[in-house]
Scaffold this active site. Structure first.
Site, PDB file in Angstrom:
ATOM      1  CB  SER A  63     -35.045  -6.167  31.969  1.00 51.57           C
ATOM      2  OG  SER A  63     -34.127  -5.560  31.101  1.00 51.57           O
TER       3      SER A  63
HETATM    4  N1  SAH Z   1     -31.958  -8.130  26.950  1.00 48.95           N
HETATM    5  C1  SAH Z   1     -31.075  -8.672  27.955  1.00 48.95           C
HETATM    6  C2  SAH Z   1     -30.649  -7.644  28.980  1.00 48.95           C
HETATM    7  C3  SAH Z   1     -29.555  -6.870  28.435  1.00 48.95           C
HETATM    8  S1  SAH Z   1     -28.616  -5.788  29.479  1.00 48.95           S
HETATM    9  C4  SAH Z   1     -31.668  -9.874  28.643  1.00 48.95           C
HETATM   10  O1  SAH Z   1     -32.809 -10.247  28.331  1.00 48.95           O
HETATM   11  O2  SAH Z   1     -30.986 -10.482  29.450  1.00 48.95           O
HETATM   12  C5  SAH Z   1     -28.002  -4.794  28.148  1.00 48.95           C
HETATM   13  C6  SAH Z   1     -27.060  -5.488  27.213  1.00 48.95           C
HETATM   14  O3  SAH Z   1     -26.730  -4.570  26.178  1.00 48.95           O
HETATM   15  C7  SAH Z   1     -25.740  -5.908  27.852  1.00 48.95           C
HETATM   16  O4  SAH Z   1     -25.528  -7.263  27.655  1.00 48.95           O
HETATM   17  C8  SAH Z   1     -24.710  -5.058  27.103  1.00 48.95           C
HETATM   18  O5  SAH Z   1     -23.470  -5.719  26.913  1.00 48.95           O
HETATM   19  C9  SAH Z   1     -25.403  -4.819  25.788  1.00 48.95           C
HETATM   20  N2  SAH Z   1     -24.929  -3.685  24.999  1.00 48.95           N
HETATM   21  C10 SAH Z   1     -24.527  -2.462  25.423  1.00 48.95           C
HETATM   22  N3  SAH Z   1     -24.174  -1.702  24.370  1.00 48.95           N
HETATM   23  C11 SAH Z   1     -24.371  -2.447  23.262  1.00 48.95           C
HETATM   24  C12 SAH Z   1     -24.175  -2.204  21.862  1.00 48.95           C
HETATM   25  N4  SAH Z   1     -23.722  -1.041  21.383  1.00 48.95           N
HETATM   26  N5  SAH Z   1     -24.468  -3.212  21.004  1.00 48.95           N
HETATM   27  C13 SAH Z   1     -24.942  -4.398  21.447  1.00 48.95           C
HETATM   28  N6  SAH Z   1     -25.128  -4.685  22.751  1.00 48.95           N
HETATM   29  C14 SAH Z   1     -24.849  -3.715  23.655  1.00 48.95           C
END
Ligand code: SAH
Length: 218
Positions: A63
């Protein structure tokens, strides 16, 4: 190079985060101390402190710095909390949370991302972050309840499992909506009841899994 990155990080805090109204000293200190450049892909290091999200592989993104700071501030952490993050991704948001809270549990659906995050967080020496691979739309019941839950992917609505795993007085920060229209929401549990507030429009990748968006719906 190191000095340049430190300087870029200071500028990120003053120009993107303080200027937009994030005031929590704990959050600003965390944003000043966590080396975001270590969490972005190596070929994007030069952009690590720029004012936008960046691709981290597997179709996912880290993000925008301001959004990380804002979401962290919305949890209102004081330092003694056990916090749950859904969507570890690069591990950056987990590191920011771990700089403030006592313990962070973070769940990631994609094992490759979870493994990469584990390596980097290990190299940086974070001892209070526990990574889990699995469907975070179901939360992580084993270590519940949580004083704070932060979801970094957009959900159709706040998953019941996450509301259930919130401690009394706890807060859930979550983007709710579809590909074109999402709102960052804060849910608070007070005397067993939930109230919620809309904060700002946002744009996140989809939350997948049981209580997330299914293939073809997004
Ligand atoms: N917080 C992260 C950004 C994450 S982007 C950072 O600091 O870099 C969103 C993430 O959520 C992705 O890696 C995606 O694979 C994950 N995601 C999507 N659905 C999910 C679920 N049901 N359980 C766990 N992770 C999930």
């Amino acid at each position: 190079m190191k000095d340049e990155l430190n300087q870029a990080r200071e500028l990120m805090v003053s120009e993107q985060i303080t200027r937009r109204g994030v005031t929590s000293p704990r959050v600003l200190e965390a944003m000043r101390s966590v080396p975001r450049d270590r969490f972005v892909p190596e070929d994007s290091q030069a952009y690590a402190y720029d004012d936008y999200p960046l691709p981290i592989g597997q179709g996912q993104t880290i993000s925008q710095p301001y959004i990380v700071a804002l979401m962290t501030q919305l949890l209102q952490l004081e330092g003694n909390e056990v916090v749950l993050e859904i969507g570890t991704g690069s591990g950056y948001q987990a590191a920011v949370l771990a700089s403030i809270a006592k313990t962070v549990h973070s769940v990631e659906l994609l094992p490759e991302l979870s493994e990469r995050a584990a390596r980097i967080l290990g190299e940086l020496g974070y001892l209070n972050i526990h990574l889990h691979a699995g469907d975070g739309s179901q939360g992580w019941p084993k270590t519940a309840p949580y004083q704070g839950i932060l979801v970094t992917a957009a959900a159709p609505k706040p998953p019941q499992a996450l509301l259930d795993q919130l401690a009394e007085g706890g807060r859930l920060v979550i983007p709710v909506g579809d590909r074109g229209n999402q709102e960052l929401q804060v849910w608070e549990k007070v005397k067993g009841d939930f109230s919620h507030e809309d904060i700002i429009p946002v744009a996140f990748v989809p939350l997948r899994g049981k209580e997330g968006w299914h293939e073809g719906q997004w």
